[in-house]
Enzyme design. Structure first.
Site, PDB file in Angstrom:
ATOM      1  N   ASP A  29       0.788  -1.104  -0.021  1.00 50.36           N
ATOM      2  CA  ASP A  29      -0.067   0.048   0.017  1.00 50.36           C
ATOM      3  C   ASP A  29       0.925   1.195   0.316  1.00 50.36           C
ATOM      4  OD1 ASP A  29      -1.744   2.314   1.062  1.00 50.36           O
ATOM      5  OD2 ASP A  29      -3.140   0.593   1.533  1.00 50.36           O
ATOM      6  N   ILE A  30       0.582   2.153  -0.883  1.00 56.51           N
ATOM      7  CA  ILE A  30       1.430   3.422  -1.055  1.00 56.51           C
ATOM      8  C   ILE A  30       1.156   4.503   0.140  1.00 56.51           C
ATOM      9  CG2 ILE A  30       1.933   3.232  -3.371  1.00 56.51           C
ATOM     10  CD1 ILE A  30      -0.062   5.403  -3.711  1.00 56.51           C
ATOM     11  N   GLU A  88     -12.168   2.928  -0.299  1.00 57.27           N
ATOM     12  CA  GLU A  88     -11.310   3.800  -1.083  1.00 57.27           C
ATOM     13  C   GLU A  88     -11.231   3.567  -2.456  1.00 57.27           C
ATOM     14  OE1 GLU A  88      -8.952   1.598   0.826  1.00 57.27           O
ATOM     15  OE2 GLU A  88      -9.483   2.066   2.812  1.00 57.27           O
ATOM     16  N   HIS A  93     -10.712  -5.757  -2.049  1.00 53.95           N
ATOM     17  CA  HIS A  93      -9.319  -6.089  -1.575  1.00 53.95           C
ATOM     18  C   HIS A  93      -9.252  -6.329  -0.109  1.00 53.95           C
ATOM     19  CE1 HIS A  93     -10.330  -1.722  -1.357  1.00 53.95           C
ATOM     20  NE2 HIS A  93      -9.276  -1.444  -0.473  1.00 53.95           N
ATOM     21  N   HIS A  95      -6.762  -5.856   3.352  1.00 56.55           N
ATOM     22  CA  HIS A  95      -5.460  -4.871   3.733  1.00 56.55           C
ATOM     23  C   HIS A  95      -4.840  -6.041   4.618  1.00 56.55           C
ATOM     24  CE1 HIS A  95      -6.364  -0.839   2.466  1.00 56.55           C
ATOM     25  NE2 HIS A  95      -7.536  -1.360   2.623  1.00 56.55           N
TER      26      HIS A  95
END
Length: 132
Positions: A29-30, A88, A93, A95
């Site tokens: 994750d950026i 988001e 997805h 995390h």
């Protein structure tokens, strides 16, 4: 219109890739909540996590488990936590967030700074421990 994650899968947007197989893709994750915060996504674009077919949900979970094990081996957190929030990006997805101390804030709203060089090194360190 393709999601940003679909563009990452296709290589249109760069990522710090951890692993991929025929159906899944994992990358850092950026905007990490912790060092090593990784996203696991299906390659098939589905907006809502619970709209995944039962077999897709199971396969994504199994893929994520393998990535979590690599995080545990390479970064040695107390454990790796999981968040499925889905607001988001309109692409299902998971995390995976390494937890390094019991008092660590565990939230997508909390960000840690990791340099580009640091992200590249982290990705390589984790990649070396992935067993697909």
């Amino acid at each position: 219109m393709p999601s940003i994650f679909t563009k990452i899968i296709k290589g249109e947007i760069p990522s710090y890739k951890i692993a991929e197989d025929e159906k899944h893709y994992a990358f850092l994750d950026i905007n990490p909540a912790a060092k090593g915060h990784t996203l696991c996504i299906p390659k098939r674009e589905v907006d809502y996590f619970f709209d995944l077919k039962p077999n897709e949900l199971a396969e994504l979970t199994k893929f994520s488990q393998k990535i979590a094990r690599a995080l545990d081996k390479s970064l040695e957190p107390i454990r790796t936590g999981v968040i499925v929030e889905g607001l988001e990006v309109p692409h299902a997805h998971i995390h995976l967030i390494p937890i390094y101390k019991e008092t660590q804030a565990f939230s997508l709203g909390k960000k840690v700074e990791v340099t580009e060089t640091g992200m590249g090194k982290l990705a390589e360190q984790i990649r070396q421990k992935v067993e697909l």
